[in-house]
Scaffold this motif. Structure first.
Motif, short mmCIF file in Angstrom:
data_model
loop_
_atom_site.label_atom_id
_atom_site.label_comp_id
_atom_site.label_asym_id
_atom_site.label_seq_id
_atom_site.Cartn_x
_atom_site.Cartn_y
_atom_site.Cartn_z
N MET A 35 0.86 -1.17 0.00
CA MET A 35 0.00 0.00 0.00
C MET A 35 0.90 1.23 0.00
SD MET A 35 -2.99 1.15 2.65
CE MET A 35 -2.01 0.83 4.08
N ARG A 36 0.52 2.21 -0.82
CA ARG A 36 1.29 3.44 -0.94
C ARG A 36 0.42 4.61 -0.52
NH1 ARG A 36 5.47 4.32 -4.90
NH2 ARG A 36 5.70 2.11 -4.60
N VAL A 37 0.96 5.50 0.32
CA VAL A 37 0.25 6.71 0.73
C VAL A 37 0.96 7.90 0.10
CG1 VAL A 37 -0.51 8.13 2.66
CG2 VAL A 37 -0.44 5.64 2.91
N ILE A 38 0.20 8.73 -0.63
CA ILE A 38 0.77 9.88 -1.32
C ILE A 38 -0.08 11.11 -1.05
CG2 ILE A 38 1.81 8.47 -3.14
CD1 ILE A 38 -0.58 9.30 -4.92
N THR A 39 0.44 12.26 -1.42
CA THR A 39 -0.33 13.50 -1.30
C THR A 39 -1.10 13.74 -2.60
OG1 THR A 39 1.44 14.88 -2.19
CG2 THR A 39 1.44 14.50 0.20
N ALA A 40 -2.10 14.60 -2.51
CA ALA A 40 -2.88 14.94 -3.69
C ALA A 40 -1.99 15.61 -4.74
CB ALA A 40 -4.05 15.85 -3.32
N ARG A 41 -1.08 16.44 -4.30
CA ARG A 41 -0.16 17.11 -5.23
C ARG A 41 0.71 16.09 -5.96
NH1 ARG A 41 3.28 22.10 -3.37
NH2 ARG A 41 1.31 23.06 -3.87
N GLU A 42 1.22 15.13 -5.20
CA GLU A 42 2.05 14.09 -5.81
C GLU A 42 1.23 13.28 -6.82
OE1 GLU A 42 4.99 10.45 -4.33
OE2 GLU A 42 3.86 11.61 -2.87
N LEU B 245 0.03 1.91 -10.84
CA LEU B 245 0.39 1.25 -9.60
C LEU B 245 -0.85 0.68 -8.90
CD1 LEU B 245 2.63 0.57 -7.56
CD2 LEU B 245 2.19 2.79 -6.48
N ALA B 246 -1.97 1.39 -9.00
CA ALA B 246 -3.21 0.95 -8.35
C ALA B 246 -3.73 -0.37 -8.92
CB ALA B 246 -4.27 2.03 -8.47
N GLU B 247 -3.23 -0.76 -10.07
CA GLU B 247 -3.63 -2.05 -10.63
C GLU B 247 -3.02 -3.21 -9.86
OE1 GLU B 247 -2.86 -2.15 -14.82
OE2 GLU B 247 -4.06 -0.35 -15.19
N THR B 248 -1.93 -2.95 -9.16
CA THR B 248 -1.25 -4.03 -8.43
C THR B 248 -1.26 -3.84 -6.92
OG1 THR B 248 0.88 -2.91 -8.70
CG2 THR B 248 0.28 -4.55 -10.35
N GLU B 249 -1.48 -2.62 -6.45
CA GLU B 249 -1.55 -2.38 -5.01
C GLU B 249 -2.45 -1.19 -4.73
OE1 GLU B 249 1.94 -0.12 -3.06
OE2 GLU B 249 2.86 -1.20 -4.73
N ARG B 250 -2.91 -1.09 -3.51
CA ARG B 250 -3.80 0.01 -3.14
C ARG B 250 -3.00 1.28 -2.93
NH1 ARG B 250 -8.86 -2.35 0.03
NH2 ARG B 250 -9.16 -4.12 -1.33
N VAL B 251 -3.58 2.37 -3.41
CA VAL B 251 -2.94 3.68 -3.29
C VAL B 251 -3.89 4.58 -2.50
CG1 VAL B 251 -2.08 5.69 -4.56
CG2 VAL B 251 -1.74 3.39 -5.50
N ILE B 252 -3.38 5.18 -1.42
CA ILE B 252 -4.16 6.12 -0.62
C ILE B 252 -3.67 7.52 -0.93
CG2 ILE B 252 -4.67 6.95 1.71
CD1 ILE B 252 -4.43 4.05 2.65
N ILE B 253 -4.61 8.40 -1.26
CA ILE B 253 -4.27 9.79 -1.56
C ILE B 253 -4.71 10.63 -0.37
CG2 ILE B 253 -4.59 11.72 -3.15
CD1 ILE B 253 -5.41 9.57 -5.26
N LYS C 159 -11.02 14.39 3.51
CA LYS C 159 -10.85 12.96 3.70
C LYS C 159 -9.86 12.40 2.70
CE LYS C 159 -15.42 12.00 5.54
NZ LYS C 159 -16.62 11.17 5.41
N SER C 160 -9.09 11.42 3.13
CA SER C 160 -8.22 10.70 2.21
C SER C 160 -9.07 9.76 1.38
CB SER C 160 -7.18 9.91 2.99
OG SER C 160 -6.32 10.78 3.69
N VAL C 161 -8.56 9.37 0.21
CA VAL C 161 -9.30 8.45 -0.66
C VAL C 161 -8.43 7.25 -1.00
CG1 VAL C 161 -10.79 10.22 -1.66
CG2 VAL C 161 -8.62 9.71 -2.74
N LEU C 162 -9.08 6.15 -1.25
CA LEU C 162 -8.40 4.92 -1.61
C LEU C 162 -8.58 4.68 -3.10
CD1 LEU C 162 -6.98 2.25 -0.85
CD2 LEU C 162 -9.25 1.32 -0.33
N LEU C 163 -7.49 4.46 -3.80
CA LEU C 163 -7.53 4.23 -5.23
C LEU C 163 -7.28 2.74 -5.47
CD1 LEU C 163 -7.62 5.69 -7.99
CD2 LEU C 163 -5.15 5.92 -7.84
N ILE C 164 -8.33 2.04 -5.94
CA ILE C 164 -8.21 0.61 -6.21
C ILE C 164 -8.93 0.30 -7.52
CG2 ILE C 164 -8.01 -0.13 -3.81
CD1 ILE C 164 -10.98 -0.86 -3.91
N PRO C 165 -8.55 -0.78 -8.20
CA PRO C 165 -9.25 -1.14 -9.43
C PRO C 165 -10.71 -1.46 -9.14
CG PRO C 165 -7.21 -2.38 -9.22
CD PRO C 165 -7.44 -1.66 -7.92
N ILE C 166 -11.59 -1.19 -10.08
CA ILE C 166 -13.02 -1.40 -9.90
C ILE C 166 -13.33 -2.87 -9.61
CG2 ILE C 166 -15.23 -1.41 -11.10
CD1 ILE C 166 -14.42 1.19 -12.40
#
Length: 86
Positions: free
Chosen positions: A1-8, A19-27, A34-41
């Motif tokens: 899981m990767r945590v990034i900023t909105a700017r990044e 990257l979200a196709e292979t692991e969860r990305v939190i923005i 609120k932070s959001v989780l980016l995952i494949p549908i």
């Protein structure tokens, strides 16, 4: 899981979408947002309350059938959409 900023995310959007196709990305969007989780549908639909609600799924299916059957409203003038809707 990767945590990034909105700017990044904005700067490297393509990289994080891939990257979200292979692991969860939190923005992380800041202190007041609120932070959001980016995952494949295909992964998120199993546990997402939106896609697990039978009423919502039925509405989506009905909408798809309406489009296939040609039951649509064409908007000819975006500045006056109500003329075509009403």
């Amino acid at each position: 899981m990767r945590v990034i900023t909105a700017r990044e995310f904005r700067e490297k959007q393509k990289d994080y979408l891939n990257l979200a196709e292979t692991e969860r990305v939190i923005i992380h969007r800041g202190k007041k947002r609120k932070s959001v989780l980016l995952i494949p549908i295909d992964e998120g639909t199993e546990t997402d309350i939106f896609f697990s609600d039978p009423n919502i799924l039925n509405s989506i299916k009905e909408g798809i059938e309406d489009v296939k059957a040609g039951k649509v409203t064409t908007i000819r003038d975006l500045k006056n959409i109500w003329a075509d809707i009403l």
